[in-house]
Enzyme design. Sequence first.
Site, PDB file in Angstrom:
ATOM      1  N   THR A 117       0.826  -1.201   0.000  1.00 52.68           N
ATOM      2  CA  THR A 117       0.000   0.000   0.000  1.00 52.68           C
ATOM      3  C   THR A 117       0.864   1.257   0.000  1.00 52.68           C
ATOM      4  O   THR A 117       1.946   1.277   0.612  1.00 52.68           O
ATOM      5  CB  THR A 117      -0.942   0.013   1.229  1.00 52.68           C
ATOM      6  N   SER A 123      -1.876   3.502   9.859  1.00 54.08           N
ATOM      7  CA  SER A 123      -2.755   2.724  10.748  1.00 54.08           C
ATOM      8  C   SER A 123      -2.083   1.385  11.049  1.00 54.08           C
ATOM      9  O   SER A 123      -1.077   1.040  10.413  1.00 54.08           O
ATOM     10  CB  SER A 123      -4.088   2.428  10.052  1.00 54.08           C
ATOM     11  N   TYR A 169      -3.243  -1.382  10.169  1.00 49.99           N
ATOM     12  CA  TYR A 169      -3.328  -2.122   8.896  1.00 49.99           C
ATOM     13  C   TYR A 169      -2.143  -1.756   8.003  1.00 49.99           C
ATOM     14  O   TYR A 169      -1.436  -2.628   7.492  1.00 49.99           O
ATOM     15  CB  TYR A 169      -4.656  -1.802   8.173  1.00 49.99           C
ATOM     16  N   HIS A 170      -1.926  -0.448   7.789  1.00 46.64           N
ATOM     17  CA  HIS A 170      -0.829  -0.032   6.907  1.00 46.64           C
ATOM     18  C   HIS A 170       0.511  -0.521   7.474  1.00 46.64           C
ATOM     19  O   HIS A 170       1.417  -0.879   6.735  1.00 46.64           O
ATOM     20  CB  HIS A 170      -0.818   1.490   6.749  1.00 46.64           C
ATOM     21  N   LYS A 178       1.474  -3.988   6.430  1.00 46.61           N
ATOM     22  CA  LYS A 178       2.066  -4.064   5.086  1.00 46.61           C
ATOM     23  C   LYS A 178       3.542  -3.670   5.138  1.00 46.61           C
ATOM     24  O   LYS A 178       4.355  -4.176   4.364  1.00 46.61           O
ATOM     25  CB  LYS A 178       1.316  -3.137   4.122  1.00 46.61           C
TER      26      LYS A 178
HETATM   27  N1  USQ Z   1     -11.696   9.944   3.736  1.00 45.88           N
HETATM   28  C1  USQ Z   1     -12.587  11.005   3.838  1.00 45.88           C
HETATM   29  N2  USQ Z   1     -13.901  10.715   3.880  1.00 45.88           N
HETATM   30  C2  USQ Z   1     -14.400   9.442   3.823  1.00 45.88           C
HETATM   31  C3  USQ Z   1     -13.480   8.370   3.717  1.00 45.88           C
HETATM   32  C4  USQ Z   1     -12.147   8.653   3.680  1.00 45.88           C
HETATM   33  O1  USQ Z   1     -12.176  12.169   3.899  1.00 45.88           O
HETATM   34  O2  USQ Z   1     -15.632   9.283   3.858  1.00 45.88           O
HETATM   35  C5  USQ Z   1     -10.237  10.220   3.651  1.00 45.88           C
HETATM   36  C6  USQ Z   1      -9.402   9.604   4.757  1.00 45.88           C
HETATM   37  O3  USQ Z   1      -9.288  10.466   5.855  1.00 45.88           O
HETATM   38  C7  USQ Z   1      -8.061   9.345   4.051  1.00 45.88           C
HETATM   39  C8  USQ Z   1      -8.427   9.163   2.593  1.00 45.88           C
HETATM   40  O4  USQ Z   1      -9.768   9.616   2.456  1.00 45.88           O
HETATM   41  O5  USQ Z   1      -7.248  10.479   4.156  1.00 45.88           O
HETATM   42  C9  USQ Z   1      -8.333   7.748   2.092  1.00 45.88           C
HETATM   43  O6  USQ Z   1      -9.148   6.918   2.893  1.00 45.88           O
HETATM   44  P1  USQ Z   1      -9.752   5.536   2.331  1.00 45.88           P
HETATM   45  O7  USQ Z   1     -10.687   5.009   3.364  1.00 45.88           O
HETATM   46  O8  USQ Z   1     -10.277   5.732   0.960  1.00 45.88           O
HETATM   47  O9  USQ Z   1      -8.434   4.669   2.163  1.00 45.88           O
HETATM   48  P2  USQ Z   1      -7.474   3.991   3.254  1.00 45.88           P
HETATM   49  O10 USQ Z   1      -8.096   3.848   4.576  1.00 45.88           O
HETATM   50  O11 USQ Z   1      -6.167   4.727   3.207  1.00 45.88           O
HETATM   51  O12 USQ Z   1      -7.275   2.536   2.681  1.00 45.88           O
HETATM   52  C10 USQ Z   1      -7.573   2.171   1.340  1.00 45.88           C
HETATM   53  C11 USQ Z   1      -7.766   0.664   1.285  1.00 45.88           C
HETATM   54  C12 USQ Z   1      -6.459  -0.003   1.679  1.00 45.88           C
HETATM   55  C13 USQ Z   1      -5.334   0.493   0.784  1.00 45.88           C
HETATM   56  C14 USQ Z   1      -5.240   2.014   0.854  1.00 45.88           C
HETATM   57  C15 USQ Z   1      -4.245   2.614  -0.092  1.00 45.88           C
HETATM   58  O13 USQ Z   1      -8.816   0.272   2.133  1.00 45.88           O
HETATM   59  O14 USQ Z   1      -6.619  -1.417   1.582  1.00 45.88           O
HETATM   60  O15 USQ Z   1      -4.107  -0.062   1.183  1.00 45.88           O
HETATM   61  O16 USQ Z   1      -6.530   2.559   0.485  1.00 45.88           O
HETATM   62  S1  USQ Z   1      -3.500   4.062   0.578  1.00 45.88           S
HETATM   63  O17 USQ Z   1      -4.521   4.953   1.084  1.00 45.88           O
HETATM   64  O18 USQ Z   1      -2.743   4.665  -0.473  1.00 45.88           O
HETATM   65  O19 USQ Z   1      -2.664   3.648   1.664  1.00 45.88           O
END
Ligand code: USQ
Length: 387
Positions: A145, A180, A182-183, A186
């Site tokens: 990730t 997190s 989770y992260h 990885k």
């Molecule tokens: N966010 C909002 N509003 C929402 C949902 C999320 O503002 O309703 C924000 C979060 O605060 C965060 C961003 O959007 O800053 C991304 O959140 P996300 O829930 O879309 O993604 P994340 O929790 O980071 O995890 C997802 C996948 C995970 C993957 C990761 C890639 O669930 O499996 O590893 O994306 S990354 O984000 O690049 O680490």
Amino acid sequence: MKILIIGADGYLGWPTAMRLSSKGHKVYGVDNFSKRKIELENGIKPLFKIETMHNRTKEWNKTNPKKKIEFHYGDLLNHRFIYQLVSKIKPDAIIHYGEQPSAPYSMVGREQAVFTQHNNVIGNLNLIFAIKKYCPSTHLIKLGTMGVYGTPNIDIEEGYLRIKHKNRSDLIQFPVKPHSYYHLSKAHDSLNLSFASRVWGLRVTDLNQGVVYGTETKETILNDKFKTSFHYDHLFGTVINRFCLQAAIGKPLTIYGKGAQVRTFLNIEDTLNCIQLAIKNPAKRGEFKVRNQFTEIFSIEQLAKKIKKASQKINLKINIKHLKNPRHEMAKHYYKPSNKSFLKLGLKPKLLSDEFLISEIKKIEKIKSNIDLDTIDPTVKWDQKGK
Ligand code: USQ
């Protein structure tokens, strides 16, 4: 090629299985249904009705008798299971998606954090040992990730950083600062994999993937039974998917905090394209190859505005709501990650367009009655006390 997909029942695993099978590979799928169990425990479900893995595999095999997918139920935590399977199949490539994928779930409390790291880190270790013992020249493609890097105040390279320190220079693994537990799992996986490549000569590609979006792929639309598990809830729903759903049902788009946090994104079709490119361009024996897997970079506020603009073209009225950020993440920061690796291999990104967003919103609108409104708002806080 013989390709084993671990996590073949998931949002990415199932479309990958169909794509690789349709390209003529012999595909083997493995899953322990841990995500379906977390869904049941938490009263959440994907937007579309998802067939059981056995039924959808049966249906795929009926329509593609020459390109059958062979599914095996099993858990990487049971090392005997994966030893036996890998020794029998001796796959040319293994794609490992089989991990607990939700950052918020991993932050619910101790139990969920321990489950996530035990499941992900030990499962991955068992797989490493299985490969070392039974098929050391197999190419392992592991889903990582972009969140492992965090948001450092320097450009993010692809896995490695050339540093100079006290007149000496070295190429080191890029520093991590995950978002997190989770992260973090990885990040631990990556260190274990890099060690296994270095010491035992395994061939590993680590794909640091951004946030994936999209309801469908070329294959999921062929048959209702082939749909993939699109989530919009606060645990498994990723931000673009959630915003499209919120737009479709006239709910405000929930920006966490000010929305100045910046992330990387890619369409689910590009995940499949990247996986195919990674298969065609394997790591060498002893190499731990890292590729950043994303196509675009947006702040959350930019995304909300894009979705608002697209929605207005079809006369939807969209509100944006800033919630107190339930996560612990930098509110404002420098962000410049590289994604040259896949572009050099020929990836032609499918970029986020108004047309795409409108078609997603329309698809969601058609089945709005399936949506459980109680599962949308975030309930998991990164700093919750006493759990
Ligand atoms: N966010 C909002 N509003 C929402 C949902 C999320 O503002 O309703 C924000 C979060 O605060 C965060 C961003 O959007 O800053 C991304 O959140 P996300 O829930 O879309 O993604 P994340 O929790 O980071 O995890 C997802 C996948 C995970 C993957 C990761 C890639 O669930 O499996 O590893 O994306 S990354 O984000 O690049 O680490």
